[in-house]
Design an enzyme around this catalytic site. Structure first.
Site, mmCIF file in Angstrom:
data_model
loop_
_atom_site.group_PDB
_atom_site.id
_atom_site.type_symbol
_atom_site.label_atom_id
_atom_site.label_comp_id
_atom_site.label_asym_id
_atom_site.label_seq_id
_atom_site.Cartn_x
_atom_site.Cartn_y
_atom_site.Cartn_z
ATOM 1 N N HIS A 103 22.367 47.169 84.317
ATOM 2 C CA HIS A 103 21.202 46.620 83.594
ATOM 3 C C HIS A 103 21.131 45.103 83.762
ATOM 4 O O HIS A 103 20.052 44.544 83.938
ATOM 5 C CB HIS A 103 21.320 46.915 82.087
ATOM 6 N N GLN B 10 14.203 58.856 89.710
ATOM 7 C CA GLN B 10 13.371 58.230 88.674
ATOM 8 C C GLN B 10 12.461 57.166 89.308
ATOM 9 O O GLN B 10 11.267 57.100 89.013
ATOM 10 C CB GLN B 10 14.287 57.602 87.618
ATOM 11 N N HIS C 53 25.055 47.681 80.650
ATOM 12 C CA HIS C 53 26.233 47.460 81.497
ATOM 13 C C HIS C 53 25.806 46.591 82.677
ATOM 14 O O HIS C 53 24.646 46.129 82.745
ATOM 15 C CB HIS C 53 26.810 48.798 81.954
HETATM 16 O O1 PAF Z 1 16.706 54.657 83.166
HETATM 17 C C1 PAF Z 1 16.636 54.674 81.916
HETATM 18 O O2 PAF Z 1 17.458 54.085 81.213
HETATM 19 C C2 PAF Z 1 15.504 55.428 81.241
HETATM 20 O O3 PAF Z 1 15.201 56.592 81.927
HETATM 21 C C3 PAF Z 1 14.235 54.569 81.037
HETATM 22 C C4 PAF Z 1 13.619 54.166 82.373
HETATM 23 C C5 PAF Z 1 14.571 53.339 80.230
HETATM 24 C C6 PAF Z 1 13.184 55.371 80.270
HETATM 25 O O4 PAF Z 1 13.623 55.723 79.003
#
Ligand code: PAF
Length: 287
Positions: free
Chosen positions: A37, A153, A34
């Site tokens: 990204h 994350q 989306h």
């Molecule tokens: O943020 C994400 O889409 C996922 O956690 C990642 C970093 C691609 C790891 O699978």
């Protein structure tokens, strides 16, 4: 654009690009691409001569009752989007390629992984760290790009990179939002119109909180109550999993909202669990 499924092919193309003195950028994704990204891919292009996108729905980061099976797999559309944004290499491994027979190793950043989302998703960040560590070793990027929507994350990956000496620069890019403020997420498509309408309340609640913090430095408890009140009125279909105000480096709860704090929340609607956050510096006027 090259599309490859094996580690050997990734290494072959990336080492050629590195020999040609390109800075290698990696955007790890699980597909369902989306606007968020695409902004990471664009940021990678600004900073790197060769951009790799990985598309892999990583089973180890899903809990037993989570949405792994129905997670959107939209490979053709994803590849078109990568092409349109000038990606050089897309890595689309299978589970067998990433987790061979006898796979045992897990990378876990204990305390950080148990905070915020880790309370309800106790194995999630170990799965994320393990797959991201593998992707760093497979691709060998100079820079890797992550979104601020997944703030926890990004903090955890920075910690992993520092602790395990990965020679990669972690770049965090601003959250991309829909017109009404909802943070772009692959999971937004799970929402039917009513919860989708209410989901805009997450960002509105966070913005109200930021305003209050900058104006009067209230206690964290006061701000949390105000956000919960806002969500109860504007998003009655959502079940609040957490609203927390934490130190953005340690992710530990703070009591006072002075200096830089992260206000983060998770709300479950029918069909989707949504997260969002805002970084607030009480000493500045804000955007
Ligand atoms: O943020 C994400 O889409 C996922 O956690 C990642 C970093 C691609 C790891 O699978």
């Amino acid at each position: 654009m090259e599309i490859v499924g094996t580690i050997e092919e990734v290494r072959k193309f990336v080492s050629r690009a590195a020999e040609a003195e390109n800075v290698i950028g990696l955007v790890p994704t699980m597909g369902g691409l989306h606007g968020g990204h695409l902004s990471l891919i664009d940021a990678a292009h600004e900073a790197c001569g060769y951009v790799v996108v990985s598309i892999f729905v990583n089973p180890t980061q899903f809990g037993p009752n989570e949405d792994m099976d129905r997670y959107p797999r939209t490979q053709e559309a994803d590849l078109d989007a990568c092409r349109a944004h000038g990606v050089d290499l897309v890595f689309t491994p299978t589970v067998e390629v990433m987790y061979g027979r006898g796979f045992r190793t897990v990378v876990n950043i204990a305390e950080l992984a148990g905070a915020l989302c880790g309370r309800s998703r106790p194995t999630h960040f170990a799965g994320v760290c393990t797959v991201v560590a593998k992707l760093f070793n497979i691709v060998g990027p100079c820079k890797a790009f992550f979104g601020q929507k997944d703030f926890q994350q990004a903090v955890i990956i920075r910690r992993m990179v520092a602790d395990l000496n990965f020679p990669v620069d972690i770049v965090t890019c601003p959250t991309v939002r829909e017109r009404d403020g909802l943070a772009a997420s692959t999971r937004n498509q799970y929402l039917s119109p009513e919860p989708r309408g209410q989901a805009a309340a997450l960002n509105a609640g966070l913005r109200l909180a930021a305003e209050r913090i900058r104006q009067s430095h209230p206690t964290a408890a006061e701000v949390i109550n105000a956000i919960r009140g806002h969500l109860a009125t504007a998003a009655p279909g959502g079940k609040v999993e957490y609203v927390q105000i934490v130190d953005p480096l340690t992710l530990r709860d703070v009591e006072v909202t002075e200096g830089e704090v992260l206000v983060a929340l998770a709300v479950k609607f029918v069909g989707a669990r949504l997260i969002d956050n805002i970084l607030v510096d009480s000493r500045t006027a804000g955007p």
